[in-house]
Design a protein around this motif. Sequence first.
Motif, mmCIF file in Angstrom:
data_model
loop_
_atom_site.group_PDB
_atom_site.id
_atom_site.type_symbol
_atom_site.label_atom_id
_atom_site.label_comp_id
_atom_site.label_asym_id
_atom_site.label_seq_id
_atom_site.Cartn_x
_atom_site.Cartn_y
_atom_site.Cartn_z
ATOM 1 N N LYS A 183 0.820 -1.213 0.000
ATOM 2 C CA LYS A 183 0.000 0.000 0.000
ATOM 3 C C LYS A 183 0.851 1.259 0.000
ATOM 4 O O LYS A 183 0.401 2.331 -0.410
ATOM 5 N N GLY A 184 2.065 1.137 0.517
ATOM 6 C CA GLY A 184 2.951 2.297 0.604
ATOM 7 C C GLY A 184 2.703 3.173 1.809
ATOM 8 O O GLY A 184 3.216 4.301 1.888
ATOM 9 N N LYS A 185 1.959 2.661 2.780
ATOM 10 C CA LYS A 185 1.682 3.438 3.995
ATOM 11 C C LYS A 185 1.083 2.524 5.060
ATOM 12 O O LYS A 185 0.633 1.408 4.769
ATOM 13 N N GLY A 186 1.091 3.017 6.293
ATOM 14 C CA GLY A 186 0.517 2.252 7.392
ATOM 15 C C GLY A 186 1.438 2.253 8.593
ATOM 16 O O GLY A 186 2.517 2.871 8.589
ATOM 17 N N LYS A 187 1.015 1.556 9.620
ATOM 18 C CA LYS A 187 1.793 1.535 10.867
ATOM 19 C C LYS A 187 1.661 0.186 11.550
ATOM 20 O O LYS A 187 0.597 -0.429 11.556
ATOM 21 N N ILE A 188 2.785 -0.260 12.122
ATOM 22 C CA ILE A 188 2.816 -1.473 12.936
ATOM 23 C C ILE A 188 3.186 -1.061 14.350
ATOM 24 O O ILE A 188 4.186 -0.362 14.564
ATOM 25 N N VAL A 189 2.364 -1.483 15.310
ATOM 26 C CA VAL A 189 2.624 -1.166 16.715
ATOM 27 C C VAL A 189 2.835 -2.465 17.481
ATOM 28 O O VAL A 189 1.970 -3.337 17.490
ATOM 29 N N PHE A 190 3.996 -2.589 18.111
ATOM 30 C CA PHE A 190 4.279 -3.730 18.976
ATOM 31 C C PHE A 190 3.899 -3.379 20.408
ATOM 32 O O PHE A 190 4.333 -2.344 20.920
ATOM 33 N N LEU A 191 3.109 -4.229 21.057
ATOM 34 C CA LEU A 191 2.892 -4.065 22.486
ATOM 35 C C LEU A 191 4.080 -4.698 23.187
ATOM 36 O O LEU A 191 4.176 -5.916 23.307
ATOM 37 N N SER A 192 4.979 -3.875 23.623
ATOM 38 C CA SER A 192 6.141 -4.341 24.359
ATOM 39 C C SER A 192 5.813 -4.263 25.843
ATOM 40 O O SER A 192 4.716 -4.625 26.256
ATOM 41 N N SER A 193 6.724 -3.757 26.641
ATOM 42 C CA SER A 193 6.532 -3.726 28.088
ATOM 43 C C SER A 193 7.666 -2.939 28.711
ATOM 44 O O SER A 193 8.696 -2.695 28.076
ATOM 45 N N MET A 194 7.484 -2.557 29.978
ATOM 46 C CA MET A 194 8.625 -2.028 30.720
ATOM 47 C C MET A 194 9.730 -3.081 30.770
ATOM 48 O O MET A 194 10.909 -2.765 30.857
ATOM 49 N N ALA A 195 9.320 -4.352 30.672
ATOM 50 C CA ALA A 195 10.273 -5.464 30.670
ATOM 51 C C ALA A 195 11.046 -5.555 29.368
ATOM 52 O O ALA A 195 11.916 -6.407 29.214
ATOM 53 N N GLY A 196 10.759 -4.660 28.424
ATOM 54 C CA GLY A 196 11.520 -4.640 27.181
ATOM 55 C C GLY A 196 12.903 -4.052 27.348
ATOM 56 O O GLY A 196 13.781 -4.257 26.502
ATOM 57 N N THR A 197 13.110 -3.304 28.444
ATOM 58 C CA THR A 197 14.434 -2.723 28.660
ATOM 59 C C THR A 197 14.992 -3.011 30.053
ATOM 60 O O THR A 197 16.195 -2.885 30.269
ATOM 61 N N ILE A 198 14.138 -3.354 31.015
ATOM 62 C CA ILE A 198 14.624 -3.653 32.353
ATOM 63 C C ILE A 198 14.103 -5.019 32.793
ATOM 64 O O ILE A 198 13.172 -5.562 32.202
ATOM 65 N N THR A 199 14.721 -5.552 33.836
ATOM 66 C CA THR A 199 14.330 -6.886 34.305
ATOM 67 C C THR A 199 14.113 -6.874 35.814
ATOM 68 O O THR A 199 14.568 -5.975 36.516
ATOM 69 N N THR A 200 13.398 -7.885 36.277
ATOM 70 C CA THR A 200 13.219 -8.104 37.708
ATOM 71 C C THR A 200 13.451 -9.583 37.982
ATOM 72 O O THR A 200 13.239 -10.423 37.101
ATOM 73 N N PRO A 201 13.878 -9.929 39.183
ATOM 74 C CA PRO A 201 14.063 -11.343 39.498
ATOM 75 C C PRO A 201 12.791 -12.139 39.254
ATOM 76 O O PRO A 201 11.685 -11.671 39.573
ATOM 77 N N TYR A 202 12.938 -13.296 38.645
ATOM 78 C CA TYR A 202 11.858 -14.247 38.379
ATOM 79 C C TYR A 202 10.897 -13.771 37.293
ATOM 80 O O TYR A 202 9.870 -14.393 37.053
ATOM 81 N N ALA B 106 6.408 1.237 15.744
ATOM 82 C CA ALA B 106 6.530 1.818 17.078
ATOM 83 C C ALA B 106 6.255 0.757 18.139
ATOM 84 O O ALA B 106 5.761 -0.337 17.832
ATOM 85 N N THR B 107 6.593 1.096 19.368
ATOM 86 C CA THR B 107 6.250 0.221 20.495
ATOM 87 C C THR B 107 5.432 0.994 21.518
ATOM 88 O O THR B 107 5.549 2.223 21.643
ATOM 89 N N ILE B 108 4.607 0.260 22.240
ATOM 90 C CA ILE B 108 3.933 0.784 23.428
ATOM 91 C C ILE B 108 4.402 -0.084 24.582
ATOM 92 O O ILE B 108 4.348 -1.313 24.504
ATOM 93 N N ASN B 109 4.885 0.550 25.636
ATOM 94 C CA ASN B 109 5.496 -0.163 26.755
ATOM 95 C C ASN B 109 4.741 0.120 28.050
ATOM 96 O O ASN B 109 5.055 1.071 28.758
ATOM 97 N N PRO B 110 3.756 -0.712 28.385
ATOM 98 C CA PRO B 110 3.017 -0.495 29.628
ATOM 99 C C PRO B 110 3.847 -0.848 30.859
ATOM 100 O O PRO B 110 4.730 -1.711 30.819
#
Length: 261
Positions: free
Chosen positions: A122-141, A171-175
Amino acid sequence: MAKTIFITGAGSGLGRGAALGLAKQGHRVIATTEITSQKTDLMREAQERGFDMEVFKLDIANERDRARIDNHDFDVFVANAAINEGGPLGEMPMDRFRAIFEVNVFATLESVQLAARKLVKKGKGKIVFLSSMAGTITTPYGGPYAATKHAIEGMALTLKEELEEFGVQVATINPGAYNTGFNDRAAEEKWKWFDEEKNFTRAEDMKKQEKGLKNQFDPEDMIEKMIEIIPADHHKFRTVHPEKTEKQMKDTEKERWDMEI
């Protein structure tokens, strides 16, 4: 301007809330669910509220289900479907680790590839990934889920650069941690295989970490942000919400440049 928005994993939680909210705003929503019972329930609510919404079952890990993406035209594709499972990475059974990657990484990319081909044509549009705060940081377990979301961040950044020349935005959305039940179910999963007699991780440490689930945010706040960002023509590549979580992510990333062992 109303858009046609395709969203996976709309059977529950933030995905369901966003699908209904976008339809309420006048967008045409194609909402897919992992299982048939979720489809039936979402379809009933959409009809009762008079929303322009097409609902059908689409398990992104099922090749035949994924093929249905090709039957639809859309302006925005939201890769929201995901599963979550916690547990200590040093001991987690590998079949469980592979299962979460199968859905959150491999099946997600396969579905996004189908969407990308349509939008490039189509030559246009958007893809949005639902990522997370866990996409850049981690927590035990929380390592299994974080590992998949770190992969999502890498894929999204790469695709952003690769698809720009074809007119397709990525783009990403990081809840942050929202009280949808998603995180609570993930915390429960590890107790299905964990055995204090066999595993070296201390059960009391994991139970202590789970206490943080009592302080999760109201999901309606995140849903409102998703409704704002998903159809927008221009916004940040990464949308983190709430602001408290954005600050936490930035502070943690900065600290880790100086981390020592």
